[in-house]
Design a protein around this motif. Structure first.
Motif, PDB file in Angstrom:
ATOM      1  N   VAL A 167       0.868  -1.171   0.000  1.00 35.14           N
ATOM      2  CA  VAL A 167       0.000   0.000   0.000  1.00 35.14           C
ATOM      3  C   VAL A 167       0.905   1.221   0.000  1.00 35.14           C
ATOM      4  O   VAL A 167       1.766   1.358   0.870  1.00 35.14           O
ATOM      5  CB  VAL A 167      -0.926   0.010   1.240  1.00 35.14           C
ATOM      6  N   ARG A 168       0.747   2.086  -0.993  1.00 34.44           N
ATOM      7  CA  ARG A 168       1.658   3.227  -1.104  1.00 34.44           C
ATOM      8  C   ARG A 168       0.947   4.459  -1.634  1.00 34.44           C
ATOM      9  O   ARG A 168      -0.135   4.381  -2.219  1.00 34.44           O
ATOM     10  CB  ARG A 168       2.833   2.880  -2.003  1.00 34.44           C
ATOM     11  N   ARG A 169       1.578   5.603  -1.399  1.00 32.82           N
ATOM     12  CA  ARG A 169       1.042   6.861  -1.887  1.00 32.82           C
ATOM     13  C   ARG A 169       1.153   6.913  -3.405  1.00 32.82           C
ATOM     14  O   ARG A 169       2.139   6.457  -3.980  1.00 32.82           O
ATOM     15  CB  ARG A 169       1.813   8.051  -1.300  1.00 32.82           C
ATOM     16  N   SER A 170       0.137   7.492  -4.018  1.00 38.62           N
ATOM     17  CA  SER A 170       0.194   7.695  -5.464  1.00 38.62           C
ATOM     18  C   SER A 170       0.820   9.056  -5.751  1.00 38.62           C
ATOM     19  O   SER A 170       0.931   9.909  -4.864  1.00 38.62           O
ATOM     20  CB  SER A 170      -1.210   7.629  -6.072  1.00 38.62           C
ATOM     21  N   LEU A 171       1.216   9.278  -6.966  1.00 35.46           N
ATOM     22  CA  LEU A 171       1.817  10.555  -7.351  1.00 35.46           C
ATOM     23  C   LEU A 171       0.818  11.701  -7.212  1.00 35.46           C
ATOM     24  O   LEU A 171       1.208  12.856  -7.032  1.00 35.46           O
ATOM     25  CB  LEU A 171       2.328  10.482  -8.792  1.00 35.46           C
ATOM     26  N   GLU A 172      -0.472  11.374  -7.279  1.00 33.59           N
ATOM     27  CA  GLU A 172      -1.516  12.402  -7.157  1.00 33.59           C
ATOM     28  C   GLU A 172      -1.832  12.741  -5.706  1.00 33.59           C
ATOM     29  O   GLU A 172      -2.628  13.626  -5.432  1.00 33.59           O
ATOM     30  CB  GLU A 172      -2.797  11.926  -7.854  1.00 33.59           C
ATOM     31  N   GLY A 173      -1.229  12.016  -4.771  1.00 30.48           N
ATOM     32  CA  GLY A 173      -1.430  12.306  -3.357  1.00 30.48           C
ATOM     33  C   GLY A 173      -2.376  11.375  -2.644  1.00 30.48           C
ATOM     34  O   GLY A 173      -2.525  11.461  -1.432  1.00 30.48           O
ATOM     35  N   GLY A 174      -3.054  10.472  -3.376  1.00 28.93           N
ATOM     36  CA  GLY A 174      -3.925   9.496  -2.730  1.00 28.93           C
ATOM     37  C   GLY A 174      -3.149   8.243  -2.364  1.00 28.93           C
ATOM     38  O   GLY A 174      -1.933   8.272  -2.169  1.00 28.93           O
ATOM     39  N   TRP A 175      -3.852   7.122  -2.264  1.00 26.97           N
ATOM     40  CA  TRP A 175      -3.230   5.855  -1.920  1.00 26.97           C
ATOM     41  C   TRP A 175      -3.663   4.785  -2.907  1.00 26.97           C
ATOM     42  O   TRP A 175      -4.772   4.836  -3.463  1.00 26.97           O
ATOM     43  CB  TRP A 175      -3.615   5.423  -0.498  1.00 26.97           C
ATOM     44  N   LEU A 176      -2.779   3.820  -3.131  1.00 26.38           N
ATOM     45  CA  LEU A 176      -3.103   2.695  -3.997  1.00 26.38           C
ATOM     46  C   LEU A 176      -2.519   1.421  -3.407  1.00 26.38           C
ATOM     47  O   LEU A 176      -1.640   1.461  -2.538  1.00 26.38           O
ATOM     48  CB  LEU A 176      -2.579   2.930  -5.425  1.00 26.38           C
ATOM     49  N   VAL A 177      -3.033   0.279  -3.864  1.00 26.75           N
ATOM     50  CA  VAL A 177      -2.495  -1.010  -3.456  1.00 26.75           C
ATOM     51  C   VAL A 177      -1.982  -1.715  -4.701  1.00 26.75           C
ATOM     52  O   VAL A 177      -2.600  -1.637  -5.766  1.00 26.75           O
ATOM     53  CB  VAL A 177      -3.570  -1.874  -2.726  1.00 26.75           C
ATOM     54  N   ALA A 178      -0.855  -2.371  -4.563  1.00 22.95           N
ATOM     55  CA  ALA A 178      -0.243  -3.083  -5.689  1.00 22.95           C
ATOM     56  C   ALA A 178       0.093  -4.502  -5.254  1.00 22.95           C
ATOM     57  O   ALA A 178       0.642  -4.721  -4.167  1.00 22.95           O
ATOM     58  CB  ALA A 178       1.017  -2.357  -6.150  1.00 22.95           C
ATOM     59  N   ASP A 179      -0.264  -5.472  -6.088  1.00 23.08           N
ATOM     60  CA  ASP A 179       0.128  -6.854  -5.828  1.00 23.08           C
ATOM     61  C   ASP A 179       1.594  -7.021  -6.225  1.00 23.08           C
ATOM     62  O   ASP A 179       2.034  -6.483  -7.242  1.00 23.08           O
ATOM     63  CB  ASP A 179      -0.747  -7.817  -6.633  1.00 23.08           C
ATOM     64  N   LEU A 180       2.359  -7.747  -5.416  1.00 18.26           N
ATOM     65  CA  LEU A 180       3.794  -7.913  -5.667  1.00 18.26           C
ATOM     66  C   LEU A 180       4.099  -9.290  -6.253  1.00 18.26           C
ATOM     67  O   LEU A 180       5.111  -9.897  -5.926  1.00 18.26           O
ATOM     68  CB  LEU A 180       4.577  -7.695  -4.365  1.00 18.26           C
TER      69      LEU A 180
END
Length: 229
Positions: A167-180
């Motif tokens: 779970v990390r910050r997006s470039l737009e300032g929100g948050w996103l989740v990415a599968d690894l």
């Protein structure tokens, strides 16, 4: 020892001009005791320590609210300091600023009170709520979920990969989740994602058999939550 210090603090608060008002009935010290007890009962483990409620509602009977009215604002401020001192004594941390609101509950008898404490994140603070009630504050720009102990959020779940998702910050300032590249994949609201997925407040992230709720707003304490008589 810590409780005695808090009691003396509140006792000094009502000395002098207000001493006669509080010769009988509900005492400010009783509210302080109930508030600190609520902090102890509602504390929860977090990766970096112990979190305790920071937003409190104190509900009084009509008669007691009337009695406390002349010093209500000062009492609320004093109770904030009581909560802060108790947290320092016990090693508790807060998600957001400390607040105490005093209100009336017409169903209460004189001498009784209700106290509700909530873990309320500061405005803009994002958290992950775990099934066991813990909340992980997303302090870093990225939090890795997985079975490895070095993951920021280590999960004892056999269905979770060693480094499962992030779970990390997006470039737009929100948050996103990415599968690894996990074995069993990552779901958001029951739908398996491919790559990254933007997160909205209340979204449910599932890794293995563990579901976490993403929260990214200031929550409001409600008197029906954990009220104690």
């Amino acid at each position: 020892m810590a409780l005695e210090k808090l009691e003396r603090r509140l006792e000094r608060f009502v000395e002098g001009a207000f001493a006669r008002i509080f010769r009988s009935g509900l005492q400010p010290v009783e509210i302080g005791r109930r508030l600190t007890r609520e902090m102890d009962l509602r504390r929860t483990m977090a990766p970096k320590g112990v979190l305790t409620p920071n937003a409190f509602r104190v509900l009084l009977s009509v008669a007691d609210r009337t009695k406390f009215h002349p010093i209500e604002d000062e009492l609320a401020k004093e109770l904030v300091e009581v909560a802060r001192e108790h947290a320092n004594q016990e090693g508790y941390s807060f998600l957001g600023p400390l607040t105490v609101v005093i209100e009336t509950d017409e169903s209460l008898r004189p001498g009784t009170l209700l106290v509700a404490g909530e873990l309320v994140p500061d405005q803009g603070t994002a958290t992950l709520a775990l099934p066991d009630g813990r909340r992980v504050v997303l302090e870093a720009d990225a939090v890795t979920l997985g079975r490895l102990p070095e993951c920021e959020l280590a999960l004892a779940d056999s269905g979770v990969s060693r480094r499962h998702a992030q779970v990390r910050r997006s470039l737009e300032g929100g948050w996103l989740v990415a599968d690894l590249g996990s074995t069993n994949g990552t779901k958001v609201n029951g739908v398996r994602i491919s790559g990254e997925r933007h997160l909205d407040d209340g979204d449910e992230i599932t890794v293995g058999s563990t579901s976490l709720r993403f929260e990214n707003r200031a929550r409001v304490a409600h008197p029906d939550h954990a009220l104690e008589r």
